[in-house]
Write a protein that holds these residues in place. Sequence first.
Motif, PDB file in Angstrom:
ATOM      1  N   ALA A 200       0.808  -1.352  -0.167  1.00 55.81           N
ATOM      2  CA  ALA A 200      -0.131   0.241   0.118  1.00 55.81           C
ATOM      3  C   ALA A 200       0.891   1.204   0.130  1.00 55.81           C
ATOM      4  O   ALA A 200       0.520   2.232  -0.680  1.00 55.81           O
ATOM      5  CB  ALA A 200      -0.958   0.092   1.244  1.00 55.81           C
ATOM      6  N   SER A 201       1.893   1.220   0.806  1.00 58.80           N
ATOM      7  CA  SER A 201       2.807   2.539   0.687  1.00 58.80           C
ATOM      8  C   SER A 201       3.451   2.840  -0.425  1.00 58.80           C
ATOM      9  O   SER A 201       3.986   4.100  -0.696  1.00 58.80           O
ATOM     10  CB  SER A 201       4.020   2.153   1.805  1.00 58.80           C
ATOM     11  OG  SER A 201       4.635   1.144   1.805  1.00 58.80           O
ATOM     12  N   LEU A 202       3.408   1.912  -1.360  1.00 57.75           N
ATOM     13  CA  LEU A 202       4.118   2.208  -2.770  1.00 57.75           C
ATOM     14  C   LEU A 202       3.259   2.485  -3.756  1.00 57.75           C
ATOM     15  O   LEU A 202       3.706   2.947  -4.965  1.00 57.75           O
ATOM     16  CB  LEU A 202       4.830   0.983  -3.166  1.00 57.75           C
ATOM     17  CG  LEU A 202       5.818   0.265  -2.417  1.00 57.75           C
ATOM     18  CD1 LEU A 202       6.497  -0.759  -2.801  1.00 57.75           C
ATOM     19  CD2 LEU A 202       6.740   1.512  -1.947  1.00 57.75           C
ATOM     20  N   LEU A 203       1.873   2.782  -3.533  1.00 63.59           N
ATOM     21  CA  LEU A 203       0.822   3.347  -4.264  1.00 63.59           C
ATOM     22  C   LEU A 203       0.422   4.747  -3.978  1.00 63.59           C
ATOM     23  O   LEU A 203       0.769   5.164  -2.813  1.00 63.59           O
ATOM     24  CB  LEU A 203      -0.518   2.481  -4.081  1.00 63.59           C
ATOM     25  CG  LEU A 203      -0.816   1.296  -5.191  1.00 63.59           C
ATOM     26  CD1 LEU A 203       0.351   0.322  -4.596  1.00 63.59           C
ATOM     27  CD2 LEU A 203      -1.935   0.625  -4.815  1.00 63.59           C
ATOM     28  N   SER A 204       0.486   5.573  -5.017  1.00 67.66           N
ATOM     29  CA  SER A 204       0.067   6.905  -4.800  1.00 67.66           C
ATOM     30  C   SER A 204      -1.501   7.087  -4.612  1.00 67.66           C
ATOM     31  O   SER A 204      -2.254   6.010  -4.728  1.00 67.66           O
ATOM     32  CB  SER A 204       0.301   7.885  -6.109  1.00 67.66           C
ATOM     33  OG  SER A 204      -0.159   7.293  -7.235  1.00 67.66           O
ATOM     34  N   ALA A 205      -2.046   8.277  -4.053  1.00 70.29           N
ATOM     35  CA  ALA A 205      -3.475   8.533  -3.761  1.00 70.29           C
ATOM     36  C   ALA A 205      -4.335   8.373  -5.180  1.00 70.29           C
ATOM     37  O   ALA A 205      -5.452   7.830  -5.084  1.00 70.29           O
ATOM     38  CB  ALA A 205      -3.571   9.993  -3.596  1.00 70.29           C
ATOM     39  N   THR A 206      -3.868   8.425  -6.256  1.00 68.32           N
ATOM     40  CA  THR A 206      -4.520   8.328  -7.663  1.00 68.32           C
ATOM     41  C   THR A 206      -4.603   6.956  -8.136  1.00 68.32           C
ATOM     42  O   THR A 206      -5.258   6.508  -9.018  1.00 68.32           O
ATOM     43  CB  THR A 206      -3.941   9.302  -8.636  1.00 68.32           C
ATOM     44  OG1 THR A 206      -2.674   9.119  -8.948  1.00 68.32           O
ATOM     45  CG2 THR A 206      -4.184  10.687  -8.283  1.00 68.32           C
TER      46      THR A 206
END
Length: 348
Positions: A276-282
């Motif tokens: 999850a920490s490697l995904l951006s808000a978009t």
Amino acid sequence: MHKREAGLSLVELMISITLGIVLMTGVVQIFLSSKSVFSSQQGLSRIQETGRLGIEFLGRDIRMAAYYGCYRPNPSMPGGELQNGAMVISGLHGNFAEGLRGYDSATSVPGGAAALGGSITPLTKGTANVVVVRSVKIAGLPVSKSNDSNGVYAYTPSPADKNKCVEGMCKDTAVIVSDCFKARVYRIAVDPSVTGNEVYFRHNEGWGGGVIATENFINGEIAAINTTAYFLAKGVSGQPSLWQKTNTEAPVELLEGVEQMRITYATSENENYRLASLLSATDWSKVNSVRIELVVRSADNNLVDSPQPYTLGGVTVTPAPESGVADKYLRQVFTSTIGIRSRATNIQ
């Protein structure tokens, strides 16, 4: 004349005792071996049942993430985007347009671990990811006529229940009204009003009806939106467990023995599964599949002779002693890849 005395000599008695001890030792060893095999088999059976149910619980809700009935967001169509989807009621019960959101730990959840339950002790050692899923209930109520500026009318086959709810929709419930082409999220402002077979869900947000197409719902359906969070925490017995929290309700302990949970995500633009920490808000609106890895351990710490290595996320882990006590838990890793149905053929 004396009668001849009969009996066992000391040597014969010692031989008999020795043979008895040998036989008893064999019986005891067979008993202990059988008990050990029984305990191992029972522990393995419980582990497999826990792992199967854990995957099933998570998979069932993740498949339904971002499910809005017959409506599927289409940003390229004017008015086709989910209206008011960013509304937040409280804590994790909000940001309904996301559909699904992951966190690497309970401490990274908005509001911290307290958002999962004030009396709960989330796990902090190892991998204890959190996933939050938002979607509507499978069954909604059909819209009965065009809405007005303050609420939506729907057909109901049953009256309000003792909690003044209609099909799970009550005051302060988050709901979505859609007609397959557009949809809007809102919060019910007052207790639903039932007249005959018609119920009125008021919103007080100043939209609806008239000539504005994006605010007029002549048909379609209205349904409640659930926010469901899955996380790991200490159970009632002190063992690590899988927990579930729905909307603003108190969290519920589902399965004892789930020690670690690793969740990674793939998007329509990146097929690699990432934490999850490697995904951006978009990225979250583009997640179309989720990979779950659960490490389930036995309740007893004496089922293996030495620490049992296992592989999680491609890394081999050897359990370390705790408080000077060797780790002899039996463990098994369960893995499943789950597709999000509403995004399998989504229009982008």
